[in-house]
Design a protein around this motif. Structure first.
Motif, mmCIF file in Angstrom:
data_model
loop_
_atom_site.group_PDB
_atom_site.id
_atom_site.type_symbol
_atom_site.label_atom_id
_atom_site.label_comp_id
_atom_site.label_asym_id
_atom_site.label_seq_id
_atom_site.Cartn_x
_atom_site.Cartn_y
_atom_site.Cartn_z
ATOM 1 N N ARG A 25 0.837 -1.196 0.000
ATOM 2 C CA ARG A 25 0.000 0.000 0.000
ATOM 3 C C ARG A 25 0.870 1.243 0.000
ATOM 4 O O ARG A 25 1.926 1.266 0.614
ATOM 5 C CB ARG A 25 -0.922 0.005 1.213
ATOM 6 C CG ARG A 25 -2.016 -1.026 1.071
ATOM 7 C CD ARG A 25 -3.308 -0.506 1.602
ATOM 8 N NE ARG A 25 -4.349 -1.496 1.363
ATOM 9 C CZ ARG A 25 -5.526 -1.437 1.921
ATOM 10 N NH1 ARG A 25 -5.814 -0.467 2.748
ATOM 11 N NH2 ARG A 25 -6.429 -2.341 1.644
ATOM 12 N N PHE A 26 0.376 2.270 -0.691
ATOM 13 C CA PHE A 26 1.101 3.524 -0.810
ATOM 14 C C PHE A 26 0.296 4.647 -0.173
ATOM 15 O O PHE A 26 -0.912 4.762 -0.421
ATOM 16 C CB PHE A 26 1.347 3.863 -2.283
ATOM 17 C CG PHE A 26 2.139 2.813 -3.003
ATOM 18 C CD1 PHE A 26 3.513 2.750 -2.864
ATOM 19 C CD2 PHE A 26 1.502 1.872 -3.809
ATOM 20 C CE1 PHE A 26 4.253 1.780 -3.523
ATOM 21 C CE2 PHE A 26 2.232 0.893 -4.474
ATOM 22 C CZ PHE A 26 3.613 0.848 -4.326
ATOM 23 N N VAL A 28 -1.428 8.096 0.187
ATOM 24 C CA VAL A 28 -2.045 8.916 -0.853
ATOM 25 C C VAL A 28 -1.871 10.390 -0.520
ATOM 26 O O VAL A 28 -1.943 10.800 0.639
ATOM 27 C CB VAL A 28 -3.544 8.564 -0.984
ATOM 28 C CG1 VAL A 28 -4.254 9.467 -1.971
ATOM 29 C CG2 VAL A 28 -3.703 7.115 -1.395
ATOM 30 N N CYS A 29 -1.639 11.191 -1.541
ATOM 31 C CA CYS A 29 -1.522 12.641 -1.371
ATOM 32 C C CYS A 29 -2.862 13.214 -0.903
ATOM 33 O O CYS A 29 -3.924 12.626 -1.130
ATOM 34 C CB CYS A 29 -1.114 13.293 -2.683
ATOM 35 S SG CYS A 29 0.471 12.707 -3.298
ATOM 36 N N ASP A 48 -4.429 5.300 2.229
ATOM 37 C CA ASP A 48 -3.476 4.562 1.408
ATOM 38 C C ASP A 48 -4.235 3.676 0.436
ATOM 39 O O ASP A 48 -5.427 3.432 0.607
ATOM 40 C CB ASP A 48 -2.470 3.774 2.248
ATOM 41 C CG ASP A 48 -3.116 2.776 3.188
ATOM 42 O OD1 ASP A 48 -3.984 1.994 2.747
ATOM 43 O OD2 ASP A 48 -2.732 2.739 4.366
ATOM 44 N N CYS A 50 -3.664 0.438 -2.887
ATOM 45 C CA CYS A 50 -2.869 -0.487 -3.692
ATOM 46 C C CYS A 50 -3.805 -1.086 -4.738
ATOM 47 O O CYS A 50 -4.977 -0.745 -4.804
ATOM 48 C CB CYS A 50 -2.229 -1.571 -2.829
ATOM 49 S SG CYS A 50 -3.393 -2.742 -2.123
ATOM 50 N N ILE A 127 -2.343 5.442 -8.782
ATOM 51 C CA ILE A 127 -1.230 5.072 -7.904
ATOM 52 C C ILE A 127 0.064 5.742 -8.354
ATOM 53 O O ILE A 127 0.846 6.238 -7.536
ATOM 54 C CB ILE A 127 -1.089 3.543 -7.816
ATOM 55 C CG1 ILE A 127 -2.277 2.963 -7.034
ATOM 56 C CG2 ILE A 127 0.229 3.139 -7.159
ATOM 57 C CD1 ILE A 127 -2.379 1.450 -7.043
ATOM 58 N N CYS A 130 -0.713 9.878 -7.814
ATOM 59 C CA CYS A 130 -1.330 10.469 -6.629
ATOM 60 C C CYS A 130 -0.861 9.857 -5.306
ATOM 61 O O CYS A 130 -1.480 10.060 -4.282
ATOM 62 C CB CYS A 130 -2.840 10.339 -6.725
ATOM 63 S SG CYS A 130 -3.517 11.097 -8.197
ATOM 64 N N THR A 131 0.198 9.079 -5.358
ATOM 65 C CA THR A 131 0.720 8.491 -4.126
ATOM 66 C C THR A 131 2.169 8.882 -3.939
ATOM 67 O O THR A 131 2.829 9.355 -4.857
ATOM 68 C CB THR A 131 0.610 6.959 -4.127
ATOM 69 O OG1 THR A 131 1.424 6.423 -5.178
ATOM 70 C CG2 THR A 131 -0.819 6.487 -4.297
ATOM 71 N N ARG A 132 2.628 8.657 -2.740
ATOM 72 C CA ARG A 132 4.030 8.882 -2.420
ATOM 73 C C ARG A 132 4.724 7.530 -2.493
ATOM 74 O O ARG A 132 4.751 6.782 -1.528
ATOM 75 C CB ARG A 132 4.159 9.517 -1.045
ATOM 76 C CG ARG A 132 3.527 10.907 -0.988
ATOM 77 C CD ARG A 132 3.685 11.551 0.353
ATOM 78 N NE ARG A 132 2.882 10.946 1.409
ATOM 79 C CZ ARG A 132 1.636 11.300 1.710
ATOM 80 N NH1 ARG A 132 1.025 12.238 1.005
ATOM 81 N NH2 ARG A 132 0.990 10.736 2.697
#
Length: 133
Positions: A25-26, A28-29, A48, A50, A127, A130-132
């Motif tokens: 899982r990442f 999310v901004c 978060d 995935c 993903i 929009c994710t880190r």
């Protein structure tokens, strides 16, 4: 004394938790939300995500979410994924690190079910952008 992470989770409990997810899982901004539809319609901030699911936090509106469909959108961009089938994996009240908090915030983990090709492509794009990572 327990230490807390940026999401208000107790770090001591995280060390005891065994990860069971297939996908990483990442985080999310800011500005990413999910709407659970149909009734009861709930909107929550995505924490978060995935390829297999997401975690969101929400303020309850008198009832808890039921498995149905959810939409993912960004508040500041033209991005929308509609009608993602899911099932709820967890739904729990979050412990507040502030004893004076009057709001009850819930954290809901969902697993995506049977995504269409276009939903998979949109999710990959979400993903990546929009994710880190």
């Amino acid at each position: 004394m327990s230490s807390w992470d940026f999401n208000g989770e107790c770090m001591d409990r995280k060390e005891e938790y065994e990860e069971k997810r297939k996908h990483r899982r990442f985080p999310v901004c800011d500005g990413a939300f999910a709407v659970i539809i149909p009734k009861p319609c709930l909107i929550g901030q995505i924490l978060d995500i995935c390829m297999g699911g997401l975690c969101l936090q929400y303020l309850p509106n008198g009832s808890h979410p039921l498995s149905a469909h959810l939409d993912i959108f960004l508040s500041n961009q033209r991005f929308y994924i509609k009608g993602i089938p899911f099932k709820i994996i967890s739904d729990r009240l979050c412990e507040s690190q502030f004893s004076f908090s009057l709001l009850s915030v819930y954290r809901c983990g969902v697993q995506f079910l049977h995504l269409t090709d276009s939903q998979i492509i949109a999710l990959i794009r979400f993903i990546k952008t929009c994710t880190r990572l």
